[in-house]
Design a protein around this motif. Structure first.
Motif, PDB file in Angstrom:
ATOM      1  N   ASP A  51       0.822  -1.210   0.000  1.00  0.00           N
ATOM      2  CA  ASP A  51       0.000   0.000   0.000  1.00  0.00           C
ATOM      3  C   ASP A  51       0.856   1.260   0.000  1.00  0.00           C
ATOM      4  OD1 ASP A  51      -2.265  -1.539  -0.005  1.00  0.00           O
ATOM      5  OD2 ASP A  51      -2.690  -1.300   2.129  1.00  0.00           O
ATOM      6  N   LEU A  60      -4.591   4.932   0.350  1.00  0.00           N
ATOM      7  CA  LEU A  60      -3.858   3.777   0.856  1.00  0.00           C
ATOM      8  C   LEU A  60      -2.409   4.121   1.174  1.00  0.00           C
ATOM      9  CD1 LEU A  60      -5.201   0.878  -1.402  1.00  0.00           C
ATOM     10  CD2 LEU A  60      -5.874   1.481   0.922  1.00  0.00           C
ATOM     11  N   PRO A  64      -2.256   2.990   5.073  1.00  0.00           N
ATOM     12  CA  PRO A  64      -2.156   1.583   4.637  1.00  0.00           C
ATOM     13  C   PRO A  64      -2.990   0.685   5.524  1.00  0.00           C
ATOM     14  CG  PRO A  64      -0.118   2.322   5.701  1.00  0.00           C
ATOM     15  CD  PRO A  64      -0.950   3.540   5.510  1.00  0.00           C
ATOM     16  N   GLY A  67      -7.104   2.036   5.027  1.00  0.00           N
ATOM     17  CA  GLY A  67      -7.779   2.614   3.870  1.00  0.00           C
ATOM     18  C   GLY A  67      -8.666   1.630   3.141  1.00  0.00           C
ATOM     19  N   HIS A  68      -8.365   0.334   3.299  1.00  0.00           N
ATOM     20  CA  HIS A  68      -9.193  -0.677   2.624  1.00  0.00           C
ATOM     21  C   HIS A  68     -10.608  -0.714   3.201  1.00  0.00           C
ATOM     22  CE1 HIS A  68      -6.136  -2.541   0.080  1.00  0.00           C
ATOM     23  NE2 HIS A  68      -5.280  -2.349   1.081  1.00  0.00           N
TER      24      HIS A  68
END
Length: 554
Positions: A51, A60, A64, A67-68
Motif C-alpha cells: 500500500d 492507501l 495503509p 484505507g481498505h
C-alpha cells in the motif's frame, strides 16, 4: 515528520509489523502453533508495505491497511442502504412500495395496504384522479385496441399492458423464455428489443413485436446495413404480430444500443450477427431515415416486406418541430406508421452514460402530450395508435397515460421485478444476482422458467385489473371514455388544476386551418424534407396575441 506522527499515521501497519515480529519469534522459540498468529501478521505486513509503495490510491499511501475499510464500506453501501436505510417511499428508481406491489402481485398475493397512504398528498406535483359520484361496474373481458392503419392488411389487437423492449443478450435466455411464456399464457404482447429475434422469444409462443434498431440485428448485411431479404424472412414469421422501428430510447436518446462484450457469447453473437466477446455499439441513427420523408417511406417499405403487418416507430420525443415535420411528411406521402411508442426519459436501460440517463430527452408526460397534440392538430391521430413506456408499474400509471393520450402501455422494469429482479443495478456488469440480466450460465440457471412465467402472467393480469377498477371509479367502462378532466395535479401555490387546464390541447386538424400562436412558428418552419428548421418570415400579425393593457402601460 517526527517519529510520533509517523507511528500515528501508520498505526495499523506498525501493529501488523510488531505482531509479525513477535509472532515469528514466538513460533521459532516457543511453539509452531504461534504461526497461526504470525502468518496473518506477515501477510498484513506485506499488504501494508505494498500500500505504501503503490501509486494508484492516495488514501492507501496515507492510511495503509485501514484505507481498505473505506473501499469495503463503499462496496456494500448500496445493499446496506436498500435493506436498512431505505424507507418505503425514497428508493430509486422504484421505491420499496412499488417493488413490493409487483412482488406481491407476481406471487398471487393480495397487494393491499393498511392505515392509509404514506405520501404527502399536499406536496407540489402530487397527482390524483377525480372519482365519480356514479361509478360503474368494473368491465369484464380483455381490453384491447386495434392497431393497423388503412395500409395494414394484418391488424393486431394490442392489450393495455405489454412487455416493453428487452433484448436477448441484455437478458439471459431463461429470462426471455419466461417473459415469452408468461405473455403467451396471459394474452399480451412481448417486444423483442433490438437484439434480434431469437429462439428463446419463439419458444414461449407469445405474440411478438419485433424491434429493429440502428444495428439491424437479425436483418443486417455484413457491413451493418439493412438487409431486405433477411428482414422479410423474420418479419413474416407467424409469431411476429408487429414490427417497430426504434429511432431512440428514453434513457439514452441520440445513442445507439450498447451491449458489453462480457455478455456477447457465441449464441448472442449468432443471433445478432456480430463478433463474440466484443462490445456491440449500434449507430446513433438510421442512415435510410435521415429526413422525415425518407422515414415515412422506410416504414411503408417495412410494412410491405412484412406482408402488411402493423409497423410503428419508437422514440424519445425531442424537438416538437421535428414531430411536425414528420406529420407534414405523412400528409404529403399519404402514408403513416400504424403506431408510435413514446419512450420517456425516465425509462430504463441496461447500460448508458449517467449524463444521458439524467439530462437528455423529454419525460414521458411531456413527450406523450406533445406527440398526441401534433397528431391531432395534423388530422392524423385517428389512424395512428400511441403507446407509452417509461416507469409504468401500477394500474394508476396505466390510467394516467391513457388520459394523457396513449392507447396502450408497455413496461420493462416492472416485468423484470416480476421475474425476481431485486433492483441491484448490476445489469451492465454481467453479475446480476438473480440470473435475469446476465449471460453467465451459473447465474442464469437460478431462474426457473416455469415459475417465473406464472409470476409475469399474474403481475400483468392483476395490474390491468387494477386499471379497470380505477377507470370504473371514474365512471368509465372503456379507455375511450377517459378525458383530461379526470386527472389533477397540485401546483406549487397549493392549488390544483386538471390536465385540461395544465396543457394546451389542439382540436382535430387545427394546425392545418389556423395554428395557435404557441405552435405557429414550429409549424411554419417544419419541412417534410429535413428535420432541421427552415427559416420563414415571422407569423402574420393576426396570429400574435394582443398585448395586455398592463404591458402597454408599462
Amino acid at each position: 515528520m517526527n517519529l510520533l506522527q509517523t507511528v500515528s499515521r501508520h498505526s495499523a501497519l506498525a501493529a501488523a509489523v510488531a505482531g509479525a515480529v513477535l509472532g515469528g519469534l514466538a513460533a521459532f522459540v516457543v511453539s509452531p502453533w504461534w504461526w497461526t498468529v504470525a502468518a496473518p501478521c506477515l501477510l498484513l505486513t506485506a499488504r501494508g508495505l505494498y500500500d505504501l509503495k503503490q501509486r494508484r490510491h492516495s488514501i492507501l499511501r496515507n492510511y495503509p491497511l485501514l484505507g481498505h475499510l473505506r473501499f469495503w464500506m463503499e462496496f456494500i453501501r448500496p445493499e446496506v442502504r436498500q435493506y436498512f436505510g431505505e424507507s418505503n417511499l425514497d428508493g430509486r428508481p422504484f421505491p420499496r412500495d412499488l417493488r413490493s406491489l409487483v412482488y406481491q402481485r407476481a406471487k398471487g398475493e393480495t397487494a393491499q395496504k393498511a392505515f392509509g397512504t404514506e405520501w404527502d398528498v399536499y406536496r407540489s406535483g402530487h397527482e390524483f384522479f377525480v372519482t365519480s359520484m356514479a361509478p360503474v361496474p368494473v368491465p369484464d373481458g380483455p381490453m384491447t385496441v386495434r392497431v393497423g392503419g388503412p395500409d395494414c392488411r394484418q391488424p393486431y389487437d394490442m392489450p393495455l399492458l405489454n412487455i416493453s423492449a428487452m433484448s436477448f443478450g441484455a437478458l439471459s435466455a431463461p429470462a426471455i423464455q419466461a417473459l415469452s411464456q408468461g405473455a403467451s399464457e396471459g394474452g399480451f404482447a412481448h417486444d423483442t428489443g433490438e437484439g434480434g429475434l431469437s429462439s428463446h422469444h419463439l419458444v414461449g409462443g407469445a405474440d411478438l413485436i419485433w424491434q429493429i434498431g440502428t444495428g439491424y440485428f437479425g436483418c443486417r448485411t455484413d457491413d451493418g446495413r439493412f438487409d431486405e431479404d433477411k428482414f422479410a424472412v423474420q418479419a413474416t414469421h407467424p409469431r411476429v404480430k408487429c414490427v417497430v422501428l426504434k429511432l431512440s430510447q428514453g434513457a439514452k436518446p441520440g445513442l445507439g444500443g450498447v451491449l458489453p462484450g462480457a455478455k456477447v457469447n457465441d449464441e448472442v453473437a449468432r443471433v445478432r450477427g456480430v463478433v463474440p466477446g466484443r462490445t456491440v455499439v449500434s449507430p446513433p441513427g438510421h442512415p435510410d431515415c435521415a429526413t422525415p420523408r425518407s422515414l415515412v417511406r422506410f416504414v411503408a417499405r417495412l410494412r410491405e416486406l412484412s406482408g402488411g403487418k402493423p409497423v410503428g416507430i419508437k422514440l424519445c420525443v425531442g424537438s416538437r418541430l421535428e414531430l411536425l415535420a414528420l406529420c407534414k411528411a405523412m400528409l404529403e406521402e399519404h402514408s403513416a406508421p400504424d403506431f408510435i411508442v413514446v419512450d420517456g426519459a425516465e425509462g430504463g436501460t441496461g447500460a448508458a452514460p449517467l449524463e444521458f440517463t439524467d439530462s437528455v430527452g423529454m419525460p414521458l408526460t411531456d413527450g406523450l402530450t406533445t406527440l398526441h397534440n401534433a397528431l391531432v392538430g395534423s388530422g392524423l391521430r385517428d389512424g395512428i395508435k400511441l403507446g407509452a413506456s417509461g416507469k409504468i408499474v401500477a394500474g394508476s400509471d396505466i390510467v394516467t397515460r391513457l388520459i394523457q393520450g396513449a392507447d396502450f402501455t408497455n413496461s420493462a422494469r416492472a416485468m423484470l421485478l416480476a421475474l425476481g429482479c431485486i433492483q441491484a443495478q448490476q445489469c451492465h456488469t454481467n453479475n446480476c444476482p438473480t440470473g435475469v440480466a446476465t449471460q453467465d450460465p451459473r447465474r442464469a440457471r437460478a431462474l426457473d422458467v416455469a415459475d417465473k412465467a406464472q409470476r409475469v402472467r399474474r403481475y400483468q393480469e392483476a395490474t390491468v385489473r387494477s386499471a379497470r377498477q380505477i377507470m370504473a371509479s371514474l365512471g368509465a367502462q372503456h379507455p375511450s371514455q377517459l378525458h383530461t378532466l379526470m386527472l389533477r395535479r397540485r401546483l406549487p401555490n397549493g392549488l390544483t388544476c386538471s390536465y385540461n387546464e395544465l396543457y394546451e390541447w389542439l382540436h382535430e386538424g387545427q394546425l392545418l386551418a389556423n395554428p395557435p400562436f404557441d405552435w405557429a412558428v414550429d409549424w411554419t418552419q417544419a419541412d417534410p424534407d429535413t428535420f432541421a428548421p427552415v427559416p420563414h418570415p415571422p407569423a402574420p400579425t393576426y396570429l400574435r396575441p394582443p398585448r395586455s393593457q398592463h404591458a402597454e402601460g408599462a
